[in-house]
Enzyme design. Structure first.
Site, mmCIF file in Angstrom:
data_model
loop_
_atom_site.group_PDB
_atom_site.id
_atom_site.type_symbol
_atom_site.label_atom_id
_atom_site.label_comp_id
_atom_site.label_asym_id
_atom_site.label_seq_id
_atom_site.Cartn_x
_atom_site.Cartn_y
_atom_site.Cartn_z
ATOM 1 N N GLU A 115 0.825 -1.196 0.000
ATOM 2 C CA GLU A 115 0.000 0.000 0.000
ATOM 3 C C GLU A 115 0.866 1.256 0.000
ATOM 4 O O GLU A 115 1.932 1.294 0.611
ATOM 5 C CB GLU A 115 -0.945 -0.009 1.200
ATOM 6 C CG GLU A 115 -2.095 -0.992 1.002
ATOM 7 C CD GLU A 115 -3.028 -1.115 2.196
ATOM 8 O OE1 GLU A 115 -2.695 -0.562 3.260
ATOM 9 O OE2 GLU A 115 -4.066 -1.758 2.072
ATOM 10 N N CYS A 128 3.708 8.547 1.065
ATOM 11 C CA CYS A 128 4.188 7.578 2.053
ATOM 12 C C CYS A 128 4.372 6.243 1.335
ATOM 13 O O CYS A 128 3.403 5.655 0.850
ATOM 14 C CB CYS A 128 3.176 7.454 3.188
ATOM 15 S SG CYS A 128 3.654 6.274 4.472
ATOM 16 N N CYS A 135 6.150 -6.721 7.220
ATOM 17 C CA CYS A 135 7.092 -5.996 8.068
ATOM 18 C C CYS A 135 7.925 -6.975 8.881
ATOM 19 O O CYS A 135 7.426 -7.999 9.341
ATOM 20 C CB CYS A 135 6.343 -5.047 9.003
ATOM 21 S SG CYS A 135 7.433 -3.912 9.887
ATOM 22 N N CYS A 139 5.715 -4.406 16.145
ATOM 23 C CA CYS A 139 5.266 -3.343 17.041
ATOM 24 C C CYS A 139 3.802 -3.568 17.385
ATOM 25 O O CYS A 139 2.950 -3.659 16.501
ATOM 26 C CB CYS A 139 5.470 -1.981 16.380
ATOM 27 S SG CYS A 139 7.198 -1.665 15.956
ATOM 28 N N CYS A 142 0.816 -1.351 15.964
ATOM 29 C CA CYS A 142 0.781 -1.051 14.539
ATOM 30 C C CYS A 142 0.025 -2.125 13.757
ATOM 31 O O CYS A 142 0.373 -3.307 13.821
ATOM 32 C CB CYS A 142 2.212 -0.925 13.999
ATOM 33 S SG CYS A 142 2.297 -0.540 12.255
ATOM 34 N N GLY A 194 6.921 -1.923 6.342
ATOM 35 C CA GLY A 194 8.299 -2.392 6.430
ATOM 36 C C GLY A 194 9.245 -1.475 7.186
ATOM 37 O O GLY A 194 8.941 -0.328 7.488
ATOM 38 N N GLU A 195 10.413 -2.017 7.514
ATOM 39 C CA GLU A 195 11.505 -1.289 8.160
ATOM 40 C C GLU A 195 12.552 -0.986 7.084
ATOM 41 O O GLU A 195 13.263 -1.886 6.621
ATOM 42 C CB GLU A 195 12.104 -2.140 9.282
ATOM 43 C CG GLU A 195 13.460 -1.688 9.817
ATOM 44 C CD GLU A 195 13.485 -0.237 10.293
ATOM 45 O OE1 GLU A 195 14.228 0.557 9.674
ATOM 46 O OE2 GLU A 195 12.788 0.084 11.266
ATOM 47 N N SER A 226 12.008 6.805 8.019
ATOM 48 C CA SER A 226 11.583 6.490 9.383
ATOM 49 C C SER A 226 12.051 5.088 9.754
ATOM 50 O O SER A 226 11.790 4.129 9.033
ATOM 51 C CB SER A 226 10.059 6.562 9.485
ATOM 52 O OG SER A 226 9.628 6.134 10.767
ATOM 53 N N SER A 248 10.803 6.051 15.162
ATOM 54 C CA SER A 248 9.585 5.565 15.824
ATOM 55 C C SER A 248 9.943 5.295 17.290
ATOM 56 O O SER A 248 10.370 4.209 17.643
ATOM 57 C CB SER A 248 9.092 4.275 15.144
ATOM 58 O OG SER A 248 8.682 4.551 13.832
ATOM 59 N N PHE A 249 9.777 6.312 18.122
ATOM 60 C CA PHE A 249 10.281 6.241 19.498
ATOM 61 C C PHE A 249 9.229 5.640 20.437
ATOM 62 O O PHE A 249 9.432 4.583 21.007
ATOM 63 C CB PHE A 249 10.693 7.639 19.952
ATOM 64 C CG PHE A 249 11.718 7.629 21.050
ATOM 65 C CD1 PHE A 249 12.995 7.156 20.808
ATOM 66 C CD2 PHE A 249 11.408 8.083 22.326
ATOM 67 C CE1 PHE A 249 13.955 7.132 21.821
ATOM 68 C CE2 PHE A 249 12.353 8.067 23.338
ATOM 69 C CZ PHE A 249 13.629 7.593 23.086
ATOM 70 N N HIS A 250 8.132 6.341 20.646
ATOM 71 C CA HIS A 250 6.891 5.813 21.231
ATOM 72 C C HIS A 250 6.930 5.444 22.712
ATOM 73 O O HIS A 250 5.884 5.087 23.265
ATOM 74 C CB HIS A 250 6.389 4.601 20.443
ATOM 75 C CG HIS A 250 6.242 4.847 18.976
ATOM 76 N ND1 HIS A 250 5.567 5.934 18.465
ATOM 77 C CD2 HIS A 250 6.705 4.148 17.903
ATOM 78 C CE1 HIS A 250 5.607 5.891 17.136
ATOM 79 N NE2 HIS A 250 6.300 4.828 16.769
ATOM 80 N N ASN A 327 -4.298 5.564 15.839
ATOM 81 C CA ASN A 327 -5.368 5.237 14.902
ATOM 82 C C ASN A 327 -5.855 3.822 15.190
ATOM 83 O O ASN A 327 -5.166 2.852 14.889
ATOM 84 C CB ASN A 327 -4.856 5.351 13.462
ATOM 85 C CG ASN A 327 -4.490 6.784 13.117
ATOM 86 O OD1 ASN A 327 -5.284 7.690 13.287
ATOM 87 N ND2 ASN A 327 -3.259 6.993 12.668
ATOM 88 N N CYS A 370 -1.706 6.681 9.808
ATOM 89 C CA CYS A 370 -0.445 6.128 10.315
ATOM 90 C C CYS A 370 -0.681 4.850 11.114
ATOM 91 O O CYS A 370 -1.510 4.803 12.014
ATOM 92 C CB CYS A 370 0.214 7.172 11.204
ATOM 93 S SG CYS A 370 1.816 6.684 11.819
#
Length: 395
Positions: A115, A128, A135, A139, A142, A194-195, A226, A248-250, A327, A370
């Site tokens: 996507e 994006c 992935c 996480c 996500c 993905g990373e 990112s 991506s700290f979070h 989200n 996101c």
């Protein structure tokens, strides 16, 4: 919260069989393009010039048919058509949100789907893009991360997403027409599926193509990569790509981040912060973006806000903090923080002297926001218990 969330797979490359037949010129670096032209009959003395001509047709004008490359001899165009193709991912579905956000489901080699999301704003248009099918990470907040990794995307499939969006936006210039500096697609963020740093070489080559001044010609400062914190590749990103960096700290403690972003078990907060403090391009004009998803009762306390500030100040990192309202997706094991809590968190950061924009949720009605990217054909309805079990959370 339980610390038993699964850690990311240690995947740097995924072996895959390339399609047989004609060679796709999309995704080749200039050097690679020159080599394949020589290998397929282009005289070596002409190869540099031919590379430049073909490059401009593909990436500046968006041409896919060799017959349209009018500054090449007819016989040479026919020779190219016999040996090569110019192919990008195929659009399977295209959805447009009420706010103008566009979400594309694209099919790539092997029948896999990824996507891509285009977000129009007053002063820019951000695309994006994805770097993997599925992935490598797990996480727990996500939706994209609940889809298992299938494989890395090739450089062609990554830059092809940019070309596909320019097709849809009808943004390829016409040869000979006056130059229009207005860009509908002005920015790229590697924040899709993905990373990116687990597919470094292909991401680097694709972004080098996007930045090339004789093609798509996006400034390196218009590209943001990112990462969840693949520490060994962070310095390499500055040296070999030169783009802006987002993290991506979070979470502000290892205990919480181990659950939310399990790669933290391999490279913890302190190791990550040290790598960011040494990022060669970090400056007040090129700040590192800390992405922070706001989860009710998990990472949104005043203490978390103060810890976040302490982390950044202690390592003297030029930074801005993007606060992302969570989200929610079907079966998600978390809830979005309240608007009052998010504003209070943002105010603490702002008072400490850091920009703390609250990201406006875009494309939520088409699951393009996101953390929501996940191929529709692979989206399986799971019960909350299943998702919580996979995330390592107590039910």
């Amino acid at each position: 919260m339980s610390p038993k969330a699964p850690i990311t797979q240690d995947v740097m490359t995924i072996p895959r069989k390339l399609p047989e037949g004609k060679i796709n010129l999309v995704g080749l670096t200039r050097d690679q393009l020159r080599e394949v032209l020589i290998e397929n009959g282009t005289p070596e003395k002409q190869a540099k010039m031919r590379t430049g001509q073909i490059w401009q047709w593909i990436y500046q004008w968006g041409v896919r048919d060799f017959a349209e490359m009018t500054n090449l001899a007819k016989a040479y165009r026919a020779q190219l058509a016999e040996r090569f193709v110019i192919e990008i991912p195929e659009v399977v579905t295209r959805q447009v949100s009420e706010d103008g956000t566009r979400k594309y489901l694209c099919r790539i080699a092997g029948g896999h789907e990824v996507e891509v999301v285009y977000i129009p704003e007053e002063d820019r248009g951000t695309l994006c893009i994805s770097s993997q099918v599925g992935c490598t990470l797990t996480c727990s907040f996500c939706h994209t991360g609940t889809q298992k990794l299938v494989r890395n995307l090739t450089a062609a499939e990554i830059v092809g997403q940019v070309m596909m969006a320019r097709d849809d936006l009808e943004e390829w210039p016409t040869p000979g027409a006056p130059k229009d500096e207005t860009r509908l697609l002005s920015n790229i963020v590697l924040m899709g599926m993905g990373e990116p740093l687990y597919n470094f070489d292909n991401v680097r080559d694709a972004m080098k193509i996007a930045m090339d001044p004789e093609g798509i010609s996006l400034s390196r400062r218009r590209i943001t990569l990112s990462t969840s914190g693949v520490v060994p590749e962070i310095a390499r990103t500055a040296e070999e790509i030169g783009c802006l960096l987002a993290i991506s700290f979070h979470a502000t403690t290892d205990e919480t981040r181990d659950v939310l972003v399990p790669i933290n078990k391999r490279w913890n907060i302190e190791e990550l912060l040290q790598a960011l403090a040494s990022y060669p391009n970090a400056s007040n004009s090129e700040r590192i973006t800390f992405e922070y998803v706001m989860l009710d009762g998990v990472n949104d306390s005043d203490e978390d806000a103060h810890r976040l500030i302490d982390h950044i100040k202690r390592h003297n990192i030029p930074a801005k903090i993007n606060l992302i309202p969570f989200n929610e997706w079907p079966g998600a094991p978390y809830k979005r923080s309240s608007n009052n809590r998010i504003r209070a968190f943002a105010n603490i950061i702002y008072q400490a002297g850091y920009a703390s924009p609250i990201r406006k949720t875009r494309g939520e009605d088409i699951m393009a926001a996101c953390g929501q990217l996940k191929s529709a054909t692979e989206r399986a309805r799971k019960s909350r218990k299943q998702i919580e079990a996979e995330a390592g959370m107590r039910s």
